[in-house]
Design a protein around this motif. Sequence first.
Motif, PDB file in Angstrom:
ATOM      1  N   CYS A 363       0.833  -1.198   0.000  1.00  0.00           N
ATOM      2  CA  CYS A 363       0.000   0.000   0.000  1.00  0.00           C
ATOM      3  C   CYS A 363       0.867   1.247   0.000  1.00  0.00           C
ATOM      4  N   GLU A 364       0.307   2.286  -0.510  1.00  0.00           N
ATOM      5  CA  GLU A 364       1.041   3.538  -0.551  1.00  0.00           C
ATOM      6  C   GLU A 364       1.169   4.137   0.840  1.00  0.00           C
ATOM      7  N   ILE A 365       2.216   4.882   1.066  1.00  0.00           N
ATOM      8  CA  ILE A 365       2.365   5.632   2.299  1.00  0.00           C
ATOM      9  C   ILE A 365       1.785   7.017   2.071  1.00  0.00           C
ATOM     10  N   PRO A 366       0.835   7.467   2.894  1.00  0.00           N
ATOM     11  CA  PRO A 366       0.214   8.767   2.682  1.00  0.00           C
ATOM     12  C   PRO A 366       1.252   9.876   2.601  1.00  0.00           C
ATOM     13  N   ARG A 367       0.927  10.877   1.822  1.00  0.00           N
ATOM     14  CA  ARG A 367       1.862  11.991   1.641  1.00  0.00           C
ATOM     15  C   ARG A 367       2.059  12.783   2.930  1.00  0.00           C
ATOM     16  N   ALA A 368       1.014  12.808   3.761  1.00  0.00           N
ATOM     17  CA  ALA A 368       1.139  13.528   5.023  1.00  0.00           C
ATOM     18  C   ALA A 368       2.152  12.838   5.925  1.00  0.00           C
ATOM     19  N   ARG A 369       2.881  13.627   6.697  1.00  0.00           N
ATOM     20  CA  ARG A 369       3.901  13.074   7.588  1.00  0.00           C
ATOM     21  C   ARG A 369       3.226  12.318   8.723  1.00  0.00           C
ATOM     22  N   LEU A 370       3.636  11.062   8.935  1.00  0.00           N
ATOM     23  CA  LEU A 370       3.050  10.245   9.979  1.00  0.00           C
ATOM     24  C   LEU A 370       3.810  10.470  11.285  1.00  0.00           C
ATOM     25  N   LEU A 371       3.095  10.757  12.353  1.00  0.00           N
ATOM     26  CA  LEU A 371       3.707  10.994  13.647  1.00  0.00           C
ATOM     27  C   LEU A 371       3.671   9.714  14.462  1.00  0.00           C
ATOM     28  N   SER A 372       4.810   9.195  14.868  1.00  0.00           N
ATOM     29  CA  SER A 372       4.882   7.951  15.617  1.00  0.00           C
ATOM     30  C   SER A 372       4.535   8.195  17.077  1.00  0.00           C
ATOM     31  N   GLY A 373       3.716   7.313  17.646  1.00  0.00           N
ATOM     32  CA  GLY A 373       3.399   7.401  19.055  1.00  0.00           C
ATOM     33  C   GLY A 373       4.533   6.820  19.885  1.00  0.00           C
ATOM     34  N   THR A 374       4.863   7.490  20.981  1.00  0.00           N
ATOM     35  CA  THR A 374       5.969   7.030  21.822  1.00  0.00           C
ATOM     36  C   THR A 374       5.677   5.663  22.417  1.00  0.00           C
ATOM     37  N   ARG A 375       4.472   5.467  22.922  1.00  0.00           N
ATOM     38  CA  ARG A 375       4.131   4.192  23.535  1.00  0.00           C
ATOM     39  C   ARG A 375       4.135   3.078  22.496  1.00  0.00           C
ATOM     40  N   GLY A 376       3.679   3.381  21.302  1.00  0.00           N
ATOM     41  CA  GLY A 376       3.701   2.386  20.246  1.00  0.00           C
ATOM     42  C   GLY A 376       5.111   2.003  19.848  1.00  0.00           C
ATOM     43  N   SER A 377       5.995   2.996  19.769  1.00  0.00           N
ATOM     44  CA  SER A 377       7.397   2.725  19.427  1.00  0.00           C
ATOM     45  C   SER A 377       8.077   1.891  20.502  1.00  0.00           C
ATOM     46  N   ASN A 378       7.788   2.204  21.769  1.00  0.00           N
ATOM     47  CA  ASN A 378       8.371   1.420  22.858  1.00  0.00           C
ATOM     48  C   ASN A 378       7.875  -0.022  22.831  1.00  0.00           C
ATOM     49  N   ALA A 379       6.581  -0.190  22.573  1.00  0.00           N
ATOM     50  CA  ALA A 379       6.022  -1.543  22.491  1.00  0.00           C
ATOM     51  C   ALA A 379       6.654  -2.313  21.346  1.00  0.00           C
ATOM     52  N   ARG A 380       6.867  -1.652  20.218  1.00  0.00           N
ATOM     53  CA  ARG A 380       7.491  -2.307  19.066  1.00  0.00           C
ATOM     54  C   ARG A 380       8.915  -2.748  19.396  1.00  0.00           C
ATOM     55  N   ASN A 381       9.672  -1.886  20.059  1.00  0.00           N
ATOM     56  CA  ASN A 381      11.047  -2.246  20.438  1.00  0.00           C
ATOM     57  C   ASN A 381      11.073  -3.421  21.414  1.00  0.00           C
ATOM     58  N   ASN A 382      10.145  -3.411  22.374  1.00  0.00           N
ATOM     59  CA  ASN A 382      10.089  -4.512  23.340  1.00  0.00           C
ATOM     60  C   ASN A 382       9.731  -5.830  22.652  1.00  0.00           C
ATOM     61  N   LEU A 383       8.788  -5.775  21.717  1.00  0.00           N
ATOM     62  CA  LEU A 383       8.389  -6.986  21.008  1.00  0.00           C
ATOM     63  C   LEU A 383       9.509  -7.486  20.100  1.00  0.00           C
ATOM     64  N   ALA A 384      10.257  -6.570  19.502  1.00  0.00           N
ATOM     65  CA  ALA A 384      11.368  -6.974  18.643  1.00  0.00           C
ATOM     66  C   ALA A 384      12.393  -7.771  19.446  1.00  0.00           C
ATOM     67  N   ASP A 385      12.737  -7.293  20.633  1.00  0.00           N
ATOM     68  CA  ASP A 385      13.657  -8.036  21.495  1.00  0.00           C
ATOM     69  C   ASP A 385      13.050  -9.369  21.931  1.00  0.00           C
ATOM     70  N   PHE A 386      11.748  -9.361  22.193  1.00  0.00           N
ATOM     71  CA  PHE A 386      11.057 -10.585  22.621  1.00  0.00           C
ATOM     72  C   PHE A 386      11.120 -11.655  21.531  1.00  0.00           C
ATOM     73  N   PHE A 387      10.926 -11.263  20.271  1.00  0.00           N
ATOM     74  CA  PHE A 387      10.934 -12.225  19.175  1.00  0.00           C
ATOM     75  C   PHE A 387      12.337 -12.805  18.909  1.00  0.00           C
ATOM     76  N   VAL A 388      13.352 -12.050  19.229  1.00  0.00           N
ATOM     77  CA  VAL A 388      14.719 -12.513  18.974  1.00  0.00           C
ATOM     78  C   VAL A 388      15.267 -13.318  20.152  1.00  0.00           C
ATOM     79  N   ASN A 389      15.000 -12.854  21.374  1.00  0.00           N
ATOM     80  CA  ASN A 389      15.670 -13.441  22.542  1.00  0.00           C
ATOM     81  C   ASN A 389      14.798 -14.368  23.382  1.00  0.00           C
ATOM     82  N   ILE A 390      13.486 -14.150  23.409  1.00  0.00           N
ATOM     83  CA  ILE A 390      12.613 -14.913  24.304  1.00  0.00           C
ATOM     84  C   ILE A 390      11.777 -15.951  23.546  1.00  0.00           C
ATOM     85  N   ASP A 391      11.174 -15.550  22.446  1.00  0.00           N
ATOM     86  CA  ASP A 391      10.239 -16.429  21.736  1.00  0.00           C
ATOM     87  C   ASP A 391      10.578 -16.509  20.246  1.00  0.00           C
TER      88      ASP A 391
END
Length: 400
Positions: A363-391
């Motif tokens: 899908c296309e990425i909208p032309r408008a600048r997307l603002l990342s949520g801090t809590r969402g970014s933190n959750a993504r980082n935690n899950l990334a570590d979880f997928f590599v090291n825990i599960d």
Amino acid sequence: MVNSVELIQDAAIILTVWYLYGRIKRNRAHRRYWVQPYLQTRSLNGSFVQNYWDLRKYEEKFFNYTRMSTTSFDYLLSKIRTGISGRDTNFRLCITPEEKLWVTLRYLASGCSFTELHFSHRIGLSTIRKIVEDVCTAIWDIMRAECFPELTTEAWLSIAEGFQQRANFPHVIGAIDGKHVRVYKPSLTGSLYYNYKHFFSILLVAICDSNYKFIFIDVGAYGKCSDSTVFQNSIFYKKLREFNLNIPKESNIPGVPNDLPYFFIGDEAFSISEHILRPYPGTNLNFTKRIFNYRLSRARRYIECAFGMLTHKWRIFQRPLDVNVNLAIKIIKACCLLHNFVRERHGVNFNEIVFNGDTEGMCEIPRARLLSGTRGSNARNNLADFFVNIDPLPWQNKYA
């Protein structure tokens, strides 16, 4: 003097109207029949009379013709019968609800034109169009509460458990994406319905669970709109922002230091926030981020497969919709509801699990600048570590 001018103007208007009326009357085709003779044989030679009762004897054939079993057909008919029943007159008998539903399901299932149905069922073209519109409207209005119920906290937890078991991705309560439903260019709309794939379309944005059932749809946006924009303007997103969806509170995942919220997963077209996860952007990613993107893509494929099943079963989507925009929206809504209806009653036929042929994942990425949520970014980082090291999955490193 004023009265004379007004009289002349009135006379000119009357003469103009009379002239135009005469032209219309002369150009109007002379109607030779009250009902065309070919159509008068519908009760003897129409497809419904010839095939309906015979096909009911062969469940497999009936399912192939209508995309549902006789039991499901009868149940659906019992629900919408009142909404599609007509009234007999002294001039003709009305078309029965059975035949109306039969014609509509064949139109949606085969993707044939109104003209084909006109000749096979011996029903007038305008009548067939009206039947399809009335039945699709009744299906959505009457069956919506049953096939798109309001989800409770327990239902969200059940969806999350399904994604955990089938996709090995925790805390997912839905996969979201958009599909461009091809249509012929609506008149007087310019490029509003012309999308980035270079065809005219109406946008369908949907969320599904791990059983390939839709839990939310938004239909009717211009083809030029982006998935994210349509979703953020939807009633569902408004309820999400106002915490009115009964979504479970954040909880702990073993091995992750912080409690994580429950979230929907989408592609790069959606902005990251507390309840929406998207892949890491870019191509220069480290190993951990590539693993996360693979695991997210693996879970997000369920919405791709749901779209694939929708177009595979209801083949009206395999050609441009040759109807006005309002009817096209009703057809799309009815097909999405029927998709859920059949899945609920007949389960999943794994031979039908196909990825959406339109490669909606890109899908296309909208032309408008997307603002990342801090809590969402933190959750993504935690899950990334979880997928590599825990599960980790045994095979995931091959796709990093």
